[in-house]
Scaffold this active site. Structure first.
Site, mmCIF file in Angstrom:
data_model
loop_
_atom_site.group_PDB
_atom_site.id
_atom_site.type_symbol
_atom_site.label_atom_id
_atom_site.label_comp_id
_atom_site.label_asym_id
_atom_site.label_seq_id
_atom_site.Cartn_x
_atom_site.Cartn_y
_atom_site.Cartn_z
ATOM 1 N N HIS A 1 -3.544 7.046 2.706
ATOM 2 C CA HIS A 1 -3.939 5.763 2.123
ATOM 3 C C HIS A 1 -5.271 5.362 2.753
ATOM 4 O O HIS A 1 -5.446 5.431 3.972
ATOM 5 C CB HIS A 1 -2.851 4.726 2.413
ATOM 6 C CG HIS A 1 -3.300 3.326 2.192
ATOM 7 N ND1 HIS A 1 -3.918 2.930 1.028
ATOM 8 C CD2 HIS A 1 -3.248 2.222 2.984
ATOM 9 C CE1 HIS A 1 -4.217 1.641 1.128
ATOM 10 N NE2 HIS A 1 -3.827 1.197 2.292
ATOM 11 N N ASN B 1 -10.144 -0.299 0.037
ATOM 12 C CA ASN B 1 -8.692 -0.156 0.111
ATOM 13 C C ASN B 1 -8.100 -0.653 -1.208
ATOM 14 O O ASN B 1 -8.122 -1.855 -1.479
ATOM 15 C CB ASN B 1 -8.171 -0.973 1.301
ATOM 16 C CG ASN B 1 -6.655 -0.978 1.399
ATOM 17 O OD1 ASN B 1 -5.955 -0.585 0.474
ATOM 18 N ND2 ASN B 1 -6.145 -1.444 2.530
ATOM 19 N N CYS C 1 0.813 -1.225 0.000
ATOM 20 C CA CYS C 1 0.000 0.000 0.000
ATOM 21 C C CYS C 1 0.845 1.275 0.000
ATOM 22 O O CYS C 1 0.337 2.357 -0.282
ATOM 23 C CB CYS C 1 -0.949 -0.002 1.194
ATOM 24 S SG CYS C 1 -2.005 -1.451 1.221
HETATM 25 N N1 COA Z 1 -18.763 -9.099 9.233
HETATM 26 C C1 COA Z 1 -19.234 -9.383 10.458
HETATM 27 N N2 COA Z 1 -18.432 -9.702 11.483
HETATM 28 C C2 COA Z 1 -17.106 -9.748 11.255
HETATM 29 C C3 COA Z 1 -16.551 -9.470 9.990
HETATM 30 C C4 COA Z 1 -17.440 -9.143 8.961
HETATM 31 N N3 COA Z 1 -17.035 -8.851 7.692
HETATM 32 N N4 COA Z 1 -15.216 -9.589 10.078
HETATM 33 C C5 COA Z 1 -14.923 -9.932 11.331
HETATM 34 N N5 COA Z 1 -16.062 -10.041 12.046
HETATM 35 C C6 COA Z 1 -16.226 -10.395 13.454
HETATM 36 C C7 COA Z 1 -15.094 -11.236 13.991
HETATM 37 O O1 COA Z 1 -15.286 -12.579 13.637
HETATM 38 C C8 COA Z 1 -15.203 -10.980 15.448
HETATM 39 O O2 COA Z 1 -16.237 -11.775 15.961
HETATM 40 P P1 COA Z 1 -16.104 -12.474 17.412
HETATM 41 O O3 COA Z 1 -15.991 -11.338 18.376
HETATM 42 O O4 COA Z 1 -17.359 -13.241 17.506
HETATM 43 O O5 COA Z 1 -14.877 -13.303 17.331
HETATM 44 C C9 COA Z 1 -15.669 -9.529 15.539
HETATM 45 O O6 COA Z 1 -16.198 -9.213 14.248
HETATM 46 C C10 COA Z 1 -14.558 -8.564 15.873
HETATM 47 O O7 COA Z 1 -13.437 -8.889 15.067
HETATM 48 P P2 COA Z 1 -12.156 -7.996 15.035
HETATM 49 O O8 COA Z 1 -11.180 -8.586 14.091
HETATM 50 O O9 COA Z 1 -11.713 -7.707 16.432
HETATM 51 O O10 COA Z 1 -12.768 -6.660 14.405
HETATM 52 P P3 COA Z 1 -12.110 -5.264 14.250
HETATM 53 O O11 COA Z 1 -12.938 -4.244 14.917
HETATM 54 O O12 COA Z 1 -10.630 -5.289 14.562
HETATM 55 O O13 COA Z 1 -12.236 -5.016 12.697
HETATM 56 C C11 COA Z 1 -10.858 -5.020 10.761
HETATM 57 C C12 COA Z 1 -11.578 -5.874 11.785
HETATM 58 C C13 COA Z 1 -10.157 -5.952 9.776
HETATM 59 C C14 COA Z 1 -11.881 -4.177 10.031
HETATM 60 C C15 COA Z 1 -9.828 -4.131 11.486
HETATM 61 O O14 COA Z 1 -9.019 -4.893 12.344
HETATM 62 C C16 COA Z 1 -8.968 -3.382 10.539
HETATM 63 O O15 COA Z 1 -9.411 -2.559 9.799
HETATM 64 N N6 COA Z 1 -7.628 -3.627 10.577
HETATM 65 C C17 COA Z 1 -6.713 -2.976 9.715
HETATM 66 C C18 COA Z 1 -6.822 -3.561 8.361
HETATM 67 C C19 COA Z 1 -6.138 -2.751 7.313
HETATM 68 O O16 COA Z 1 -6.359 -1.585 7.202
HETATM 69 N N7 COA Z 1 -5.295 -3.425 6.536
HETATM 70 C C20 COA Z 1 -4.654 -2.865 5.445
HETATM 71 C C21 COA Z 1 -3.523 -2.016 5.873
HETATM 72 S S1 COA Z 1 -2.801 -1.333 4.476
#
Ligand code: COA
Length: 340
Positions: A267, A297, A126
């Site tokens: 980004h 993204n 990215c």
């Molecule tokens: N729909 C519904 N529920 C979802 C889901 C979706 N698409 N994806 C994950 N969940 C659930 C998980 O299974 C988890 O459930 P549980 O509590 O029963 O285990 C719950 O949501 C929380 O998961 P978590 O991973 O803690 O969520 P989060 O708030 O951290 O959000 C991301 C997940 C991926 C959106 C977040 O971590 C994120 O944006 N990270 C950075 C990613 C990024 O920007 N990457 C690129 C960098 S260049």
């Protein structure tokens, strides 16, 4: 007698590089949160609340990145009023090249008509657009090159794992290109900073598809190795810290305070990351440009896509001071301060 090396350095007439033209392209196919509701256990509400995203664009079944890269490149040339033959360097940043050999930059060279350009790809995930900007800028600064093109182009949908609901909803496809030209020092790119930390290489990765786990082995596909894997929570925390630090670094290098910045164009990783970084930097939300709800993204394409939209909407004006920053797999992170 003076040391000849010293003289060489003193004789270098360093110039700056400016963005003379910017072009973007999005593939036609659209993937909404409602579409995801049909294929994974998710809701529009969850995706909007956790990411800010609503829509992404996906390449078609027979498309790689070359078509959108060419479209973006042509638009950037037209925007700059530059003929293809004038381009001496083409750097294409991508995590999803058209094919391993040759580089996508080589594939699109004849289509774009940039026949006098040296062409190669870089892999910085990215952060690719800012890495490419930093590389091209060095060649322009030394006088080696007068006109360069940088392109960020991605087809991340090709490697999205539609059995991993936390990751697949994030990514979209697209391309953004910039034509860079020499300009007076103090104009154009004022400062750049870039970093890598391979200790965290596993937190965003696609383990298969390369030489270790080649894509032509059925077991590798069955083990879902050629798909993007991410430890979202860890990425989130590291991203906020890295974005903030690299932005401060680039502001310090340029001797500019955050108050002087007209637009922060980060980004487009996640609305919550962007908001947290904006708060830490102390820049008001009205100066932070966000378009991830429409494109997701798009990795190396994300900054030029946001920048083009900001300029087209009239928000970004000539002469504005723009702080751009990126973070991604590698880990890589980078920022640049640019007079638009
Ligand atoms: N729909 C519904 N529920 C979802 C889901 C979706 N698409 N994806 C994950 N969940 C659930 C998980 O299974 C988890 O459930 P549980 O509590 O029963 O285990 C719950 O949501 C929380 O998961 P978590 O991973 O803690 O969520 P989060 O708030 O951290 O959000 C991301 C997940 C991926 C959106 C977040 O971590 C994120 O944006 N990270 C950075 C990613 C990024 O920007 N990457 C690129 C960098 S260049």
């Amino acid at each position: 007698m003076a040391d000849p090396k010293e003289n060489d350095v003193q004789d270098l007439k360093l110039v700056s590089a400016r963005i003379a033209g910017l072009g973007t392209a999005l593939p036609a196919r659209v993937m909404t949160n409602k579409d995801f509701e049909q294929i994974i256990d998710t809701t529009d509400e969850w995706i909007v609340q956790r990411t800010g995203m609503r829509v992404r664009h996906y390449v078609g079944p027979d498309q790689g990145i070359s078509e959108i890269a060419v479209e973006a490149g042509r638009r950037a040339l037209a925007d700059a009023g530059v003929a293809p033959e004038e381009v001496e360097l083409l750097i294409l940043a991508t995590a999803t090249p058209e094919q391993p050999i040759p580089s996508t930059a080589s594939i699109i060279q004849p289509i774009l008509g940039v026949k006098n350009a040296v062409c190669f790809d870089i892999a910085a995930a990215c952060s690719g657009f800012i890495y490419a900007l930093q590389i091209a800028r060095q060649f322009i600064a030394t006088g080696e090159v007068k006109t360069a093109m940088i392109i960020g182009a991605e087809a991340l949908s090709r490697y999205s794992d539609f059995t991993d609901r936390a990751t697949c909803v994030l990514f979209g496809d697209g391309a953004g290109a910039a034509v860079l030209q020499a300009c007076e020092p103090g104009d154009g790119v004022l400062a750049c900073a870039w970093h890598t930390d391979g200790n965290y290489s596993e937190i965003i990765q696609m383990p298969g598809g390369g030489s270790k786990y080649p894509p032509n082995v059925k077991e590798h596909i069955d083990a879902r190795l050629p798909f993007i894997k991410m430890r979202g929570n860890e990425v989130f925390k590291l991203a906020v810290r890295a974005f903030n630090e690299v932005c401060q670094e680039v502001l310090d290098r340029a001797g500019v305070s955050i108050d002087a910045v007209d637009w922060f164009i980060p980004h487009q990783a996640n609305q919550r990351i962007i908001s947290a970084v904006g708060d830490r930097l102390g820049i008001p939300a009205e100066k932070v440009y966000v378009n991830l709800e429409k494109v997701g993204n798009t990795s190396s394409a994300s900054i030029p896509l946001a920048m083009r939209e900001a300029a087209d909407s009239g928000a970004l004006k000539r002469g504005d001071l723009v702080l751009m920053a990126a973070f991604g797999g590698g880990l890589t992170w980078a920022a640049s301060l640019v007079r638009w």
